[in-house]
Design an enzyme around this catalytic site. Structure first.
Site, PDB file in Angstrom:
ATOM      1  N   PRO A   1       0.834  -1.203   0.000  1.00 28.60           N
ATOM      2  CA  PRO A   1       0.000   0.000   0.000  1.00 28.60           C
ATOM      3  C   PRO A   1       0.871   1.257   0.000  1.00 28.60           C
ATOM      4  O   PRO A   1       1.871   1.332   0.720  1.00 28.60           O
ATOM      5  CB  PRO A   1      -0.778  -0.129   1.320  1.00 28.60           C
ATOM      6  CG  PRO A   1      -0.764  -1.581   1.630  1.00 28.60           C
ATOM      7  CD  PRO A   1       0.548  -2.094   1.125  1.00 28.60           C
ATOM      8  N   GLU A   2       0.500   2.225  -0.833  1.00 28.18           N
ATOM      9  CA  GLU A   2       1.227   3.480  -0.858  1.00 28.18           C
ATOM     10  C   GLU A   2       0.468   4.519  -0.044  1.00 28.18           C
ATOM     11  O   GLU A   2      -0.608   4.245   0.496  1.00 28.18           O
ATOM     12  CB  GLU A   2       1.458   3.922  -2.301  1.00 28.18           C
ATOM     13  CG  GLU A   2       2.352   2.943  -3.059  1.00 28.18           C
ATOM     14  CD  GLU A   2       3.003   3.541  -4.294  1.00 28.18           C
ATOM     15  OE1 GLU A   2       3.163   4.775  -4.342  1.00 28.18           O
ATOM     16  OE2 GLU A   2       3.352   2.788  -5.211  1.00 28.18           O
TER      17      GLU A   2
END
Length: 271
Positions: free
Chosen positions: A2-3
Protein backbone atom coordinates in the site's frame (compact mmCIF):
# COMPACT_ATOMS: atom_id res chain seq x y z
CA UNK A 1 2.65 -2.60 -0.91
CA UNK A 2 0.00 0.00 0.00
CA UNK A 3 1.23 3.48 -0.86
CA UNK A 4 0.43 6.73 0.91
CA UNK A 5 -2.98 7.29 -0.73
CA UNK A 6 -4.10 3.78 0.23
CA UNK A 7 -3.02 4.34 3.83
CA UNK A 8 -4.72 7.74 3.96
CA UNK A 9 -7.95 6.23 2.63
CA UNK A 10 -7.61 3.53 5.29
CA UNK A 11 -7.24 6.24 7.95
CA UNK A 12 -10.30 8.10 6.72
CA UNK A 13 -12.23 4.84 6.53
CA UNK A 14 -11.60 3.71 10.08
CA UNK A 15 -11.69 7.10 11.80
CA UNK A 16 -15.49 7.52 12.08
CA UNK A 17 -15.80 4.07 13.67
CA UNK A 18 -13.00 4.25 16.22
CA UNK A 19 -12.54 7.92 17.16
CA UNK A 20 -13.58 8.64 20.78
CA UNK A 21 -14.18 4.92 21.36
CA UNK A 22 -12.92 3.09 24.45
CA UNK A 23 -10.48 0.21 23.93
CA UNK A 24 -11.91 -2.67 25.96
CA UNK A 25 -9.41 -5.36 24.99
CA UNK A 26 -6.50 -6.25 22.72
CA UNK A 27 -6.15 -9.71 21.21
CA UNK A 28 -2.76 -10.80 19.88
CA UNK A 29 -2.93 -14.09 17.96
CA UNK A 30 0.55 -13.83 16.50
CA UNK A 31 3.04 -11.44 18.06
CA UNK A 32 5.74 -12.21 15.47
CA UNK A 33 5.23 -9.31 13.11
CA UNK A 34 7.97 -7.17 11.58
CA UNK A 35 8.69 -6.12 15.15
CA UNK A 36 7.23 -8.28 17.94
CA UNK A 37 4.01 -7.06 19.53
CA UNK A 38 5.06 -6.59 23.16
CA UNK A 39 2.97 -7.45 26.25
CA UNK A 40 2.88 -3.74 27.15
CA UNK A 41 0.19 -3.30 24.50
CA UNK A 42 -2.36 -4.28 27.17
CA UNK A 43 -1.75 -0.82 28.66
CA UNK A 44 -4.06 0.49 25.93
CA UNK A 45 -7.05 -1.24 27.50
CA UNK A 46 -9.49 1.21 29.05
CA UNK A 47 -8.10 4.11 27.05
CA UNK A 48 -10.12 6.36 24.72
CA UNK A 49 -8.88 6.91 21.15
CA UNK A 50 -8.60 10.69 20.97
CA UNK A 51 -7.14 11.04 17.46
CA UNK A 52 -6.61 8.95 14.32
CA UNK A 53 -3.77 10.38 12.26
CA UNK A 54 -1.12 9.32 9.78
CA UNK A 55 2.60 9.98 9.44
CA UNK A 56 4.03 8.64 6.19
CA UNK A 57 2.55 5.11 6.01
CA UNK A 58 2.12 4.77 9.76
CA UNK A 59 -1.38 4.96 11.27
CA UNK A 60 -1.35 6.61 14.68
CA UNK A 61 -4.15 5.92 17.18
CA UNK A 62 -3.54 8.31 20.05
CA UNK A 63 -4.75 7.93 23.64
CA UNK A 64 -3.94 9.95 26.74
CA UNK A 65 -1.52 7.24 27.89
CA UNK A 66 0.22 6.34 24.63
CA UNK A 67 -0.07 5.80 20.89
CA UNK A 68 -0.75 2.68 18.86
CA UNK A 69 1.37 2.86 15.71
CA UNK A 70 0.28 0.49 12.94
CA UNK A 71 1.91 -0.26 9.60
CA UNK A 72 0.33 -2.43 6.92
CA UNK A 73 3.63 -3.74 5.57
CA UNK A 74 3.53 -5.46 2.18
CA UNK A 75 0.19 -7.21 2.39
CA UNK A 76 -1.68 -6.04 5.47
CA UNK A 77 -5.31 -4.91 5.57
CA UNK A 78 -7.35 -3.37 8.34
CA UNK A 79 -11.10 -3.81 8.75
CA UNK A 80 -13.63 -2.48 11.23
CA UNK A 81 -16.04 -5.34 11.91
CA UNK A 82 -18.40 -6.68 14.55
CA UNK A 83 -16.53 -8.49 17.32
CA UNK A 84 -18.59 -11.63 16.63
CA UNK A 85 -17.07 -11.95 13.15
CA UNK A 86 -15.26 -15.31 12.84
CA UNK A 87 -11.48 -15.14 12.79
CA UNK A 88 -9.81 -15.83 9.44
CA UNK A 89 -6.35 -17.08 8.63
CA UNK A 90 -3.71 -14.37 9.16
CA UNK A 91 -5.96 -12.30 11.48
CA UNK A 92 -3.09 -11.52 13.84
CA UNK A 93 -4.37 -8.62 15.93
CA UNK A 94 -7.69 -7.26 17.21
CA UNK A 95 -8.31 -3.93 18.87
CA UNK A 96 -11.63 -4.53 20.62
CA UNK A 97 -13.83 -1.49 21.27
CA UNK A 98 -16.52 -1.03 23.89
CA UNK A 99 -18.93 -0.23 21.05
CA UNK A 100 -18.87 -3.89 19.98
CA UNK A 101 -16.68 -3.24 16.96
CA UNK A 102 -13.20 -4.61 16.35
CA UNK A 103 -10.30 -3.12 14.41
CA UNK A 104 -8.75 -6.26 12.91
CA UNK A 105 -5.36 -6.55 11.20
CA UNK A 106 -4.88 -9.31 8.65
CA UNK A 107 -1.36 -9.74 7.30
CA UNK A 108 -0.35 -12.91 5.39
CA UNK A 109 3.32 -11.96 5.14
CA UNK A 110 3.60 -10.44 8.62
CA UNK A 111 5.67 -7.45 7.43
CA UNK A 112 3.24 -5.12 9.16
CA UNK A 113 3.59 -3.92 12.73
CA UNK A 114 1.62 -2.95 15.82
CA UNK A 115 3.62 -0.90 18.33
CA UNK A 116 2.47 0.60 21.64
CA UNK A 117 4.48 3.77 22.32
CA UNK A 118 4.39 5.93 25.41
CA UNK A 119 7.20 8.32 24.46
CA UNK A 120 6.87 11.41 22.27
CA UNK A 121 5.86 9.90 18.92
CA UNK A 122 7.76 12.57 17.00
CA UNK A 123 11.01 11.45 18.65
CA UNK A 124 10.56 7.76 17.83
CA UNK A 125 13.37 6.41 15.58
CA UNK A 126 10.85 5.37 12.90
CA UNK A 127 9.39 8.88 12.74
CA UNK A 128 11.90 11.54 13.74
CA UNK A 129 14.05 11.51 10.56
CA UNK A 130 11.24 11.37 8.03
CA UNK A 131 10.92 14.04 5.37
CA UNK A 132 7.88 16.30 5.00
CA UNK A 133 4.41 15.09 4.10
CA UNK A 134 3.90 15.65 0.35
CA UNK A 135 0.45 17.22 0.77
CA UNK A 136 1.52 19.82 3.33
CA UNK A 137 2.96 23.28 2.71
CA UNK A 138 6.48 22.46 3.88
CA UNK A 139 6.86 20.18 0.87
CA UNK A 140 7.84 22.55 -1.91
CA UNK A 141 9.96 22.96 -5.00
CA UNK A 142 12.52 24.84 -2.92
CA UNK A 143 12.73 21.91 -0.48
CA UNK A 144 13.42 19.40 -3.26
CA UNK A 145 15.86 21.72 -4.98
CA UNK A 146 17.86 22.31 -1.80
CA UNK A 147 17.92 18.61 -0.90
CA UNK A 148 19.01 17.59 -4.41
CA UNK A 149 22.06 19.77 -4.86
CA UNK A 150 25.17 17.77 -5.83
CA UNK A 151 23.13 14.55 -5.68
CA UNK A 152 24.01 12.09 -8.45
CA UNK A 153 21.24 9.64 -7.55
CA UNK A 154 18.48 9.26 -10.16
CA UNK A 155 15.54 11.61 -9.65
CA UNK A 156 13.05 8.73 -9.24
CA UNK A 157 15.16 7.10 -6.53
CA UNK A 158 15.58 10.52 -4.90
CA UNK A 159 11.80 11.03 -4.73
CA UNK A 160 11.30 7.63 -3.11
CA UNK A 161 13.72 8.43 -0.28
CA UNK A 162 11.60 8.93 2.85
CA UNK A 163 14.24 11.23 4.30
CA UNK A 164 13.57 13.60 1.39
CA UNK A 165 9.78 13.32 1.26
CA UNK A 166 7.49 10.60 2.59
CA UNK A 167 4.96 8.60 0.65
CA UNK A 168 5.98 9.14 -2.97
CA UNK A 169 6.13 5.42 -3.67
CA UNK A 170 6.89 3.63 -6.89
CA UNK A 171 3.50 3.97 -8.58
CA UNK A 172 3.14 7.68 -7.96
CA UNK A 173 6.79 8.51 -8.65
CA UNK A 174 6.34 6.94 -12.11
CA UNK A 175 3.16 8.92 -12.72
CA UNK A 176 4.45 12.26 -11.43
CA UNK A 177 7.69 12.14 -13.44
CA UNK A 178 5.74 11.34 -16.59
CA UNK A 179 3.41 14.27 -16.09
CA UNK A 180 6.37 16.54 -15.29
CA UNK A 181 8.13 15.31 -18.46
CA UNK A 182 11.27 14.39 -16.53
CA UNK A 183 13.35 11.33 -17.44
CA UNK A 184 13.44 9.11 -14.31
CA UNK A 185 17.16 8.37 -14.74
CA UNK A 186 18.37 11.98 -14.73
CA UNK A 187 20.53 12.90 -11.72
CA UNK A 188 18.50 14.74 -9.07
CA UNK A 189 21.21 17.38 -8.84
CA UNK A 190 20.71 18.31 -12.48
CA UNK A 191 17.02 19.16 -12.16
CA UNK A 192 16.38 22.91 -12.09
CA UNK A 193 14.46 24.78 -9.41
CA UNK A 194 11.71 25.60 -11.93
CA UNK A 195 11.25 21.94 -12.86
CA UNK A 196 11.16 20.99 -9.17
CA UNK A 197 8.43 23.58 -8.58
CA UNK A 198 6.37 22.01 -11.36
CA UNK A 199 7.12 18.48 -10.16
CA UNK A 200 6.07 19.32 -6.60
CA UNK A 201 2.72 20.66 -7.78
CA UNK A 202 2.17 17.52 -9.87
CA UNK A 203 3.02 15.19 -6.97
CA UNK A 204 0.45 16.95 -4.80
CA UNK A 205 -2.17 16.65 -7.55
CA UNK A 206 -1.44 12.99 -8.33
CA UNK A 207 -1.62 11.96 -4.68
CA UNK A 208 -4.72 14.06 -3.97
CA UNK A 209 -6.56 12.59 -6.96
CA UNK A 210 -5.64 9.06 -5.87
CA UNK A 211 -6.98 9.74 -2.37
CA UNK A 212 -10.19 11.24 -3.75
CA UNK A 213 -10.75 8.27 -6.05
CA UNK A 214 -10.18 5.94 -3.13
CA UNK A 215 -12.98 7.65 -1.25
CA UNK A 216 -15.54 5.55 -3.06
CA UNK A 217 -14.24 2.48 -1.19
CA UNK A 218 -14.80 3.88 2.30
CA UNK A 219 -17.99 1.89 2.85
CA UNK A 220 -15.98 -1.32 2.45
CA UNK A 221 -14.16 -0.77 5.73
CA UNK A 222 -17.25 -1.92 7.67
CA UNK A 223 -17.70 -5.11 5.65
CA UNK A 224 -16.32 -8.51 6.64
CA UNK A 225 -14.40 -8.77 3.38
CA UNK A 226 -13.75 -5.05 2.96
CA UNK A 227 -10.43 -4.83 1.16
CA UNK A 228 -10.31 -1.65 -0.92
CA UNK A 229 -6.95 -2.40 -2.56
CA UNK A 230 -5.48 -0.09 -5.15
CA UNK A 231 -7.62 2.51 -6.81
CA UNK A 232 -9.36 1.93 -10.12
CA UNK A 233 -7.67 4.88 -11.72
CA UNK A 234 -6.29 5.11 -15.22
CA UNK A 235 -2.53 5.12 -14.68
CA UNK A 236 -0.68 6.75 -17.55
CA UNK A 237 2.60 4.82 -17.40
CA UNK A 238 2.85 2.46 -14.42
CA UNK A 239 2.10 -1.11 -15.50
CA UNK A 240 1.85 -0.10 -19.18
CA UNK A 241 5.32 -1.02 -20.49
CA UNK A 242 5.24 -1.78 -24.22
CA UNK A 243 1.93 0.03 -24.72
CA UNK A 244 1.41 3.32 -26.52
CA UNK A 245 1.93 6.58 -24.65
CA UNK A 246 -1.41 8.35 -24.23
CA UNK A 247 0.23 11.63 -25.29
CA UNK A 248 2.50 10.83 -28.24
CA UNK A 249 1.73 7.16 -29.05
CA UNK A 250 5.42 6.19 -28.63
CA UNK A 251 5.92 2.76 -27.05
CA UNK A 252 6.54 3.04 -23.31
CA UNK A 253 9.77 1.50 -22.00
CA UNK A 254 10.54 -0.22 -18.72
CA UNK A 255 13.78 -0.38 -16.74
CA UNK A 256 14.70 -1.35 -13.19
CA UNK A 257 15.80 1.25 -10.67
CA UNK A 258 16.77 0.18 -7.17
CA UNK A 259 14.95 -3.09 -7.84
CA UNK A 260 11.68 -1.38 -8.75
CA UNK A 261 9.97 -1.14 -12.15
CA UNK A 262 10.22 2.22 -13.87
CA UNK A 263 8.06 2.88 -16.92
CA UNK A 264 8.60 6.02 -19.00
CA UNK A 265 8.05 7.56 -22.40
CA UNK A 266 11.32 8.09 -24.29
CA UNK A 267 9.74 10.92 -26.28
CA UNK A 268 7.75 12.88 -23.69
CA UNK A 269 10.27 12.64 -20.84
CA UNK A 270 13.56 14.43 -21.16
CA UNK A 271 16.76 14.88 -19.16
Amino acid sequence: MPELPEVEVCRRGIEPHILNQIISDVIVRNANMRWPITPTITEACGEKIISVSRRAKYLLLETSKGTLMLHLGMSGTIRVIDKSTPVSKHDHFDLVLASGLVLRLNDPRRFGSVLWLTEDIQEHPLIKNLGPEPLLEDFSGDHLYDKSRKKTVAIKTFLMNNHVVVGVGNIYANEALFQAKIMPTVAAGKVSRKRFENLTAIIKTVLSEAINQGGTTLKDFTQVDGKPGYFAQKLQVYGRAGKACFVCQEKLKEIKQAGRATVYCPTCQKN
